[in-house]
Design a protein around this motif. Structure first.
Motif, PDB file in Angstrom:
ATOM      1  N   VAL A 144     -19.526 -10.628 -35.849  1.00 53.13           N
ATOM      2  CA  VAL A 144     -20.382 -11.598 -36.535  1.00 53.13           C
ATOM      3  C   VAL A 144     -19.959 -13.013 -36.181  1.00 53.13           C
ATOM      4  CG1 VAL A 144     -21.058 -12.501 -38.799  1.00 53.13           C
ATOM      5  CG2 VAL A 144     -20.963 -10.038 -38.422  1.00 53.13           C
ATOM      6  N   GLN A 145     -18.676 -13.313 -36.322  1.00 53.79           N
ATOM      7  CA  GLN A 145     -18.208 -14.664 -36.039  1.00 53.79           C
ATOM      8  C   GLN A 145     -18.342 -15.020 -34.567  1.00 53.79           C
ATOM      9  OE1 GLN A 145     -14.507 -13.995 -38.084  1.00 53.79           O
ATOM     10  NE2 GLN A 145     -15.141 -15.368 -39.734  1.00 53.79           N
ATOM     11  N   ASN A 152     -18.017 -10.635 -46.488  1.00 57.81           N
ATOM     12  CA  ASN A 152     -19.193  -9.876 -46.038  1.00 57.81           C
ATOM     13  C   ASN A 152     -20.402  -9.983 -46.961  1.00 57.81           C
ATOM     14  OD1 ASN A 152     -17.596  -8.976 -43.857  1.00 57.81           O
ATOM     15  ND2 ASN A 152     -16.829  -7.283 -45.092  1.00 57.81           N
ATOM     16  N   HIS A 172     -29.748 -18.109 -39.304  1.00 62.67           N
ATOM     17  CA  HIS A 172     -30.056 -17.290 -40.485  1.00 62.67           C
ATOM     18  C   HIS A 172     -28.856 -16.505 -40.892  1.00 62.67           C
ATOM     19  CE1 HIS A 172     -30.481 -13.551 -38.139  1.00 62.67           C
ATOM     20  NE2 HIS A 172     -30.975 -14.330 -37.226  1.00 62.67           N
ATOM     21  N   ALA A 178     -25.205 -22.836 -39.751  1.00 65.88           N
ATOM     22  CA  ALA A 178     -25.240 -21.383 -39.665  1.00 65.88           C
ATOM     23  C   ALA A 178     -25.036 -20.804 -41.051  1.00 65.88           C
ATOM     24  CB  ALA A 178     -24.154 -20.868 -38.726  1.00 65.88           C
ATOM     25  N   LEU A 214     -25.139  -8.116 -44.442  1.00 65.33           N
ATOM     26  CA  LEU A 214     -25.890  -7.577 -43.314  1.00 65.33           C
ATOM     27  C   LEU A 214     -27.018  -6.642 -43.721  1.00 65.33           C
ATOM     28  CD1 LEU A 214     -22.933  -7.002 -40.850  1.00 65.33           C
ATOM     29  CD2 LEU A 214     -24.468  -8.964 -41.024  1.00 65.33           C
ATOM     30  N   ASP A 231     -29.803  -9.516 -43.994  1.00 59.64           N
ATOM     31  CA  ASP A 231     -29.859 -10.677 -43.113  1.00 59.64           C
ATOM     32  C   ASP A 231     -30.957 -10.522 -42.074  1.00 59.64           C
ATOM     33  OD1 ASP A 231     -29.209 -13.180 -42.282  1.00 59.64           O
ATOM     34  OD2 ASP A 231     -27.516 -12.560 -41.049  1.00 59.64           O
ATOM     35  N   VAL A 281     -24.827 -16.848 -42.972  1.00 59.29           N
ATOM     36  CA  VAL A 281     -24.797 -15.400 -42.807  1.00 59.29           C
ATOM     37  C   VAL A 281     -24.784 -14.774 -44.191  1.00 59.29           C
ATOM     38  CG1 VAL A 281     -23.604 -13.444 -41.766  1.00 59.29           C
ATOM     39  CG2 VAL A 281     -23.420 -15.702 -40.710  1.00 59.29           C
ATOM     40  N   ILE A 304     -22.034 -15.899 -33.985  1.00 60.53           N
ATOM     41  CA  ILE A 304     -22.377 -17.191 -34.573  1.00 60.53           C
ATOM     42  C   ILE A 304     -21.883 -18.314 -33.667  1.00 60.53           C
ATOM     43  CG2 ILE A 304     -21.896 -18.786 -36.481  1.00 60.53           C
ATOM     44  CD1 ILE A 304     -21.760 -16.267 -38.275  1.00 60.53           C
TER      45      ILE A 304
END
Length: 113
Positions: A74-75, A54, A113, A90, A95, A98, A92, A78
């Motif tokens: 998240v995954q 994370n 991003h 990609a 958070l 981001d 990450v 993406i």
């Protein structure tokens, strides 16, 4: 702490050098985000490369860096974005920070991003 989360100085240098050598778009984005958001970006990269989830994770041209996020959403997002928009890479970050960073070569944001 596991060995994956406690790499040697040499191993950390090798992992960071891997990004520079094999993931040029990722490295450019990290640098752009660091200009935009400050040195904490490099801290996130180092924590992710060290094995902390994370914080930072990236893939580009079959190369991976950092540690995957343990947040399923998240995954999923993406993967969906890469398939639907044909993204070539990609990245990450944690958070908390981001958000898109401007890329010099892309002339702005390309959605990664």
């Amino acid at each position: 702490m596991s060995a994956a989360n406690n790499p040697s100085v040499e191993e950390m240098r090798a992992r960071l050098q891997h990004i520079k050598d094999h993931m040029p778009q990722t490295y450019e984005l990290i640098c752009a985000k660091a200009v935009d958001m400050g040195d904490e970006v490099w801290g996130m990269v180092r924590r992710g490369v060290r094995g902390v989830p994370n914080e930072f994770w990236a893939m580009e041209a079959g190369h991976f860096a950092g540690t995957p996020f343990d947040l399923k959403r998240v995954q999923d997002e993406i993967a969906w974005g890469m398939v639907n928009f044909g993204a070539t890479f990609a990245v990450v970050f944690n958070l908390q920070i981001d958000r898109p960073a401007k890329l010099a070569r892309a002339g702005g944001n390309d959605g990664a991003h």
